[in-house]
Every structure is written in structure tokens, then in C-alpha cells.
Write a protein that holds these residues in place. Structure first.
Motif, short mmCIF file in Angstrom:
data_model
loop_
_atom_site.label_atom_id
_atom_site.label_comp_id
_atom_site.label_asym_id
_atom_site.label_seq_id
_atom_site.Cartn_x
_atom_site.Cartn_y
_atom_site.Cartn_z
N HIS A 1 0.81 -1.21 0.00
CA HIS A 1 0.00 0.00 0.00
C HIS A 1 0.85 1.26 0.00
O HIS A 1 0.43 2.29 -0.54
CB HIS A 1 -0.95 0.01 1.20
N ALA A 2 2.04 1.20 0.57
CA ALA A 2 2.91 2.37 0.58
C ALA A 2 3.25 2.84 -0.83
O ALA A 2 3.55 4.02 -1.04
CB ALA A 2 4.19 2.06 1.35
N GLU A 3 3.17 1.94 -1.80
CA GLU A 3 3.45 2.30 -3.18
C GLU A 3 2.18 2.63 -3.96
O GLU A 3 2.21 2.74 -5.19
CB GLU A 3 4.20 1.16 -3.87
N GLY A 4 1.07 2.77 -3.26
CA GLY A 4 -0.16 3.19 -3.92
C GLY A 4 -1.10 2.07 -4.30
O GLY A 4 -2.10 2.31 -4.99
N GLY A 5 -0.82 0.83 -3.89
CA GLY A 5 -1.68 -0.29 -4.25
C GLY A 5 -3.01 -0.24 -3.54
O GLY A 5 -3.15 0.34 -2.46
N THR A 6 -4.01 -0.87 -4.15
CA THR A 6 -5.36 -0.95 -3.59
C THR A 6 -5.53 -2.30 -2.91
O THR A 6 -5.11 -3.33 -3.45
CB THR A 6 -6.42 -0.80 -4.69
N ILE A 7 -6.17 -2.31 -1.74
CA ILE A 7 -6.33 -3.54 -0.97
C ILE A 7 -7.80 -3.73 -0.60
O ILE A 7 -8.44 -2.80 -0.07
CB ILE A 7 -5.49 -3.51 0.32
N LEU A 8 -8.32 -4.91 -0.85
CA LEU A 8 -9.59 -5.35 -0.28
C LEU A 8 -9.25 -6.45 0.72
O LEU A 8 -8.75 -7.50 0.34
CB LEU A 8 -10.53 -5.89 -1.35
N TYR A 9 -9.51 -6.17 1.99
CA TYR A 9 -9.14 -7.10 3.07
C TYR A 9 -10.41 -7.58 3.73
O TYR A 9 -11.14 -6.81 4.36
CB TYR A 9 -8.23 -6.42 4.08
N SER A 10 -10.70 -8.87 3.57
CA SER A 10 -11.87 -9.47 4.20
C SER A 10 -11.46 -10.18 5.47
O SER A 10 -10.48 -10.92 5.49
CB SER A 10 -12.51 -10.47 3.23
N SER A 11 -12.22 -9.96 6.56
CA SER A 11 -11.88 -10.59 7.82
C SER A 11 -13.04 -10.51 8.79
O SER A 11 -13.91 -9.65 8.68
CB SER A 11 -10.64 -9.91 8.43
N HIS A 12 -13.03 -11.43 9.77
CA HIS A 12 -13.94 -11.29 10.91
C HIS A 12 -13.22 -10.67 12.10
O HIS A 12 -13.84 -10.34 13.11
CB HIS A 12 -14.53 -12.65 11.30
N ALA A 13 -11.89 -10.50 12.00
CA ALA A 13 -11.09 -9.88 13.06
C ALA A 13 -11.09 -8.37 12.85
O ALA A 13 -10.21 -7.80 12.21
CB ALA A 13 -9.66 -10.43 13.05
N MET A 14 -12.10 -7.72 13.39
CA MET A 14 -12.31 -6.30 13.09
C MET A 14 -11.20 -5.42 13.62
O MET A 14 -10.85 -4.40 13.02
CB MET A 14 -13.67 -5.86 13.62
N ALA A 15 -10.62 -5.79 14.76
CA ALA A 15 -9.54 -4.97 15.33
C ALA A 15 -8.34 -4.93 14.40
O ALA A 15 -7.67 -3.90 14.27
CB ALA A 15 -9.14 -5.52 16.69
N ASP A 16 -8.05 -6.04 13.72
CA ASP A 16 -6.93 -6.07 12.77
C ASP A 16 -7.16 -5.09 11.63
O ASP A 16 -6.28 -4.29 11.28
CB ASP A 16 -6.75 -7.48 12.20
N VAL A 17 -8.34 -5.18 11.03
CA VAL A 17 -8.62 -4.35 9.87
C VAL A 17 -8.76 -2.89 10.26
O VAL A 17 -8.39 -1.98 9.51
CB VAL A 17 -9.88 -4.85 9.15
N GLU A 18 -9.27 -2.65 11.47
CA GLU A 18 -9.43 -1.27 11.94
C GLU A 18 -8.08 -0.56 12.01
O GLU A 18 -8.01 0.66 11.86
CB GLU A 18 -10.10 -1.27 13.31
N ARG A 19 -7.01 -1.31 12.18
CA ARG A 19 -5.67 -0.72 12.26
C ARG A 19 -5.19 -0.21 10.91
O ARG A 19 -4.32 0.68 10.86
CB ARG A 19 -4.66 -1.74 12.79
N ILE A 20 -5.70 -0.76 9.82
CA ILE A 20 -5.13 -0.43 8.51
C ILE A 20 -6.12 0.16 7.52
O ILE A 20 -5.73 0.83 6.57
CB ILE A 20 -4.47 -1.67 7.87
#
Length: 300
Positions: free
Chosen positions: A179-198
Motif C-alpha cells: 500500500h505504501a506504493e499506492g496499491g489498492t487492498i480489499l481485506y476481508s476478515s472477521h477480526a475487526m480490530a486487525d482491519v481497523e488498524r489499517i
């Protein structure tokens, strides 16, 4: 307006009489870190499998980087790095041999980046894949996906069931090297705290339906917990316009607000509260409150 990396428009997928995804729509802008969240069984993996053209949708349109994922599946998939929840590799191969094997399919393969990631994620290049831990297999999947230099990275709960250290190493590698180079990410998870960080934007699913869809800043801006103190006793039949949940006793009121926390605070003070303290809610708490409110409303 940012160009869309992913467009999901009215996606519906059924398995017999069970509707796994129900009229789902969302857009992932290019350059975003987008969280597709929800408990197990919410429809996240079904949505991603439809996006990757691994299963056909029953209704709706799906586009990746401008390509229809059904009619132009090959063009869509060649620009995507994909890591599933349980990736399957050739167990007798070493990590290094798998890199060599994988690079032959991708003309933009970056071997230097692959070797950098192998070192950063503490993977032994000479170790057979069959002897790797679940966490190391997930890391290998990330190395393979990022090293092909995709325009879009789709991660379907790849760290599910792994310990917090491995999850953090995985997410940090995603953010710092992709992502630092401008990439797009779709991150699927049930661990909401992990995804909330990024993540900068999230769509939350429940029972195959979208129950929240907004930027994280906006969600945290209009969801809040409030604790109010009424020295002379709580007013009878206390109601607030934006209250999702309200609990009272003789002198105290606990409220969850979905709307304007400042306006709710002013209402409480006007009703006689001498003290109103905000209580921050994390994303998982907001999701629980949203689902509980939907259950109280009953079937729509």
C-alpha cells in the motif's frame, strides 16, 4: 472522484434456499485500504469468490479495474494478487522452488521484492511447504501475491486462526511493501480490530446484507457511547432522537448514539444532566450495537 478499483452492484448469490449474499453493493476506490468485515457466515468469502470468478453470481454486476469479472475474467484476474483463507500449494516444494514456479506465470514478477519479503517475514527459503506452520503458509501466500506486482490485492481472511504476532507481521508487510506504493487492498476478515488498524473504509456484512458502509473516520464520528449523570433523578420516559440503545437507573444513563453525539450531549444537558462523558466505541462494538438494533427492529 477516485477511479473505482472494484465495483459491486446488486450482487446476489444463493445456495439452494439459502441466500448467502443479498443485493450487495459497494465500491472500492483505487488506492484505498478497504475492509470487508463481518462474522463467519456473513457472506464475505462468497462475495470474494464471485469477484474472482470462482463461482458465478445469481444476480448483479461485478467489475475489477474496469473489467467485467464474468465476461472478461482473464483480464480482470491477471491484474489481481489474491490470497485466500486456506491457500493450497505443492507440499513437496521448498519455499524457494515455489517462488521460481510461480514467477513463470507473471511477466511483472519482482524477484528482489520476493526475496526481501521472505527475509522480512522470517521464512526459510529451503524449507518444504508441507513442513510450514499455518502462519508461514499465510506469509508465503502474501509473498507470492505481492511479488507479482498486482494493481489490486484481495485478501480473504488469510490470517484467520493465527496468533496476534503473525497477524501483525502480515498486516505490517501488506502496508509497508504494497500500500505504501499506492496499491489498492480489499481485506476481508472477521477480526475487526486487525482491519481497523489499517483500513480507511469498511463495509460490514451480517446475514449476507450490508449493515454499515462508510469511512472509518465517519463511522467513529457519528457512533459514540455516552454516560450521563442526573443528580435529581433520570427523567421519566427518556428518549433521544439518535439513541440506538439506552439504559437507565435512578441517576445514571448509558446511551449508544448513531448520529450526532454533540447534539445528544446537548439534549441530555437540557434534560438536567450535570455530567455527560463520552465512551469511545471500537469497530467491533459498533457492529454489535448495529446488529442488535436491527434485531430489535425485527424482519424488514
Amino acid at each position: 472522484m477516485a477511479t473505482a478499483a472494484i465495483e459491486v452492484d446488486g450482487l446476489t448469490k444463493r445456495y439452494g434456499r439459502t441466500t448467502a449474499v443479498d443485493d450487495l453493493s459497494f465500491t472500492v476506490p483505487e488506492g484505498a485500504v478497504f475492509g470487508l468485515l463481518g462474522p463467519n457466515g456473513a457472506g464475505k468469502t462468497t462475495t470474494i469468490r464471485c469477484l474472482m470468478n470462482l463461482i458465478p453470481p445469481d444476480a448483479g454486476g461485478l467489475r475489477i479495474l474496469g473489467h467485467d469479472t464474468v465476461r472478461d475474467a482473464r483480464q480482470a484476474r491477471r491484474r489481481v494478487g489474491y490470497v485466500g483463507e486456506r491457500p493450497q500449494y505443492i507440499n513437496w516444494m521448498s519455499v524457494q522452488r515455489m517462488l521460481w514456479f510461480h514467477r513463470g506465470f507473471y511477466p511483472d514478477w519482482d524477484q528482489a521484492l520476493a526475496e526481501q519479503l521472505i527475509e522480512r517475514l522470517y521464512l526459510d527459503p529451503d524449507k518444504q511447504i508441507g513442513a510450514l506452520s499455518a502462519g508461514s503458509v499465510a506469509k508465503l501466500g502474501l509473498v507470492l501475491a505481492i511479488s507479482q506486482r498486482p494493481e489490486l490485492l484481495i485478501l480473504d481472511d488469510p490470517t484467520s486462526g493465527l496468533d496476534p504476532l503473525v497477524r501483525r507481521e502480515f498486516l505490517e508487510a501488506v502496508i509497508s511493501t504494497y500500500h505504501a506504493e499506492g496499491g489498492t487492498i480489499l481485506y476481508s476478515s472477521h477480526a475487526m480490530a486487525d482491519v481497523e488498524r489499517i483500513a480507511d473504509h469498511v463495509t460490514l456484512l451480517y446475514d449476507g446484507r450490508k449493515v454499515l458502509d462508510d469511512s472509518l473516520d465517519a463511522i467513529h464520528g457519528h457512533w459514540a457511547g455516552l454516560h450521563a449523570v442526573f443528580p435529581d433523578g433520570t427523567p421519566e420516559s427518556l428518549t433521544l432522537a439518535d439513541a440506538v440503545r439506552l439504559q437507565t437507573n435512578a441517576h445514571h444513563v448509558d446511551i449508544v448514539v448513531d448520529g450526532d453525539p454533540e447534539a445528544a450531549t446537548a439534549e441530555l444537558r437540557a434534560l438536567g444532566a450535570t455530567r455527560v462523558d463520552p465512551t469511545p466505541l471500537d469497530l467491533e462494538e459498533i457492529f454489535v450495537e448495529r446488529v442488535a438494533a436491527l434485531r430489535r427492529q425485527g424482519p424488514t
